[in-house]
Design an enzyme around this catalytic site. Structure first.
Site, PDB file in Angstrom:
ATOM      1  N   HIS A   1      60.415  76.341  53.718  1.00 67.15           N
ATOM      2  CA  HIS A   1      60.444  76.660  55.148  1.00 67.15           C
ATOM      3  C   HIS A   1      59.061  76.744  55.777  1.00 67.15           C
ATOM      4  CE1 HIS A   1      64.694  77.381  54.620  1.00 67.15           C
ATOM      5  NE2 HIS A   1      64.392  78.122  53.574  1.00 67.15           N
ATOM      6  N   HIS A   2      58.031  76.663  54.980  1.00 70.80           N
ATOM      7  CA  HIS A   2      56.657  76.783  55.495  1.00 70.80           C
ATOM      8  C   HIS A   2      55.861  75.591  55.013  1.00 70.80           C
ATOM      9  CE1 HIS A   2      52.658  78.573  56.280  1.00 70.80           C
ATOM     10  NE2 HIS A   2      53.307  79.303  57.148  1.00 70.80           N
ATOM     11  N   PHE A   3      56.005  74.492  55.490  1.00 72.83           N
ATOM     12  CA  PHE A   3      56.843  73.969  56.556  1.00 72.83           C
ATOM     13  C   PHE A   3      57.721  72.881  55.977  1.00 72.83           C
ATOM     14  CE2 PHE A   3      52.973  75.564  58.525  1.00 72.83           C
ATOM     15  CZ  PHE A   3      53.464  76.389  59.517  1.00 72.83           C
TER      16      PHE A   3
ATOM     17  N   VAL B   1      52.865  74.251  52.962  1.00 74.43           N
ATOM     18  CA  VAL B   1      51.548  74.853  53.126  1.00 74.43           C
ATOM     19  C   VAL B   1      51.633  76.316  52.711  1.00 74.43           C
ATOM     20  CG1 VAL B   1      49.777  75.498  54.815  1.00 74.43           C
ATOM     21  CG2 VAL B   1      50.949  73.317  55.036  1.00 74.43           C
TER      22      VAL B   1
END
Length: 158
Positions: A37-39, A44
């Site tokens: 989810h990041h990203f 990252v």
């Protein structure tokens, strides 16, 4: 680096409590649910992990500087700059240089690198405190000893 338990430094490369310098390292895991989810499609490492890497490294320096009679907690982050992205699988090195220690606080400069790239710089203030319990002290010393056993053997012999 264990992202789930926030155990970030994997190793202490060098430490000089008398000079107020520590250099630590960590390897970012290749897989973690955080990266989903990041990203999406652009994994990252979240910046908070870089700050925690800095804080834990500075905390290890404080413990060694006090012959393991005190610990430190993060009190302030100033002038923080994230310069480059950190991807899964990369290796980071953190250097902490303590500038002063007074009134129960330390003030240090921190630089995190990935190879030749600077990924984060910051000025940090750490609050020096007593260990909350003997058990907490023993657990933190054991963690430190796993990262850099030579220092424990030297300091505990005094």
């Amino acid at each position: 680096m264990n992202l789930d338990t926030f155990c970030i430094p994997d190793e202490i490369y060098t430490i000089s409590p008398s000079e107020g310098v520590i250099v630590t390292g960590t390897k970012i895991p290749r897989y973690s649910s955080i990266f989903e989810h990041h990203f999406p499609d652009f994994p990252v490492l979240p910046g908070i992990y870089l700050i925690e890497f800095i804080a834990q490294s500075a905390g290890h320096l404080t413990m060694a500087s006090t012959s393991f009679t005190k610990m430190a907690v993060l009190a302030k982050v100033a002038h923080c700059k994230f310069s480059n992205f950190v991807a899964p699988g990369e290796r980071l090195v953190c250097k902490i240089e303590k500038h002063k220690s007074e009134h129960g606080f330390t003030l240090s400069a921190a630089t995190v690198r990935c190879g030749e790239r600077i990924v984060c710089t910051a000025e940090i203030r750490m609050k020096i405190i007593d260990f909350p319990s003997e058990r907490a002290r023993d657990l933190l010393i054991a963690k430190f000893e796993n990262l850099y056993p030579k220092v424990i053997a030297e300091d505990m012999a005094v």
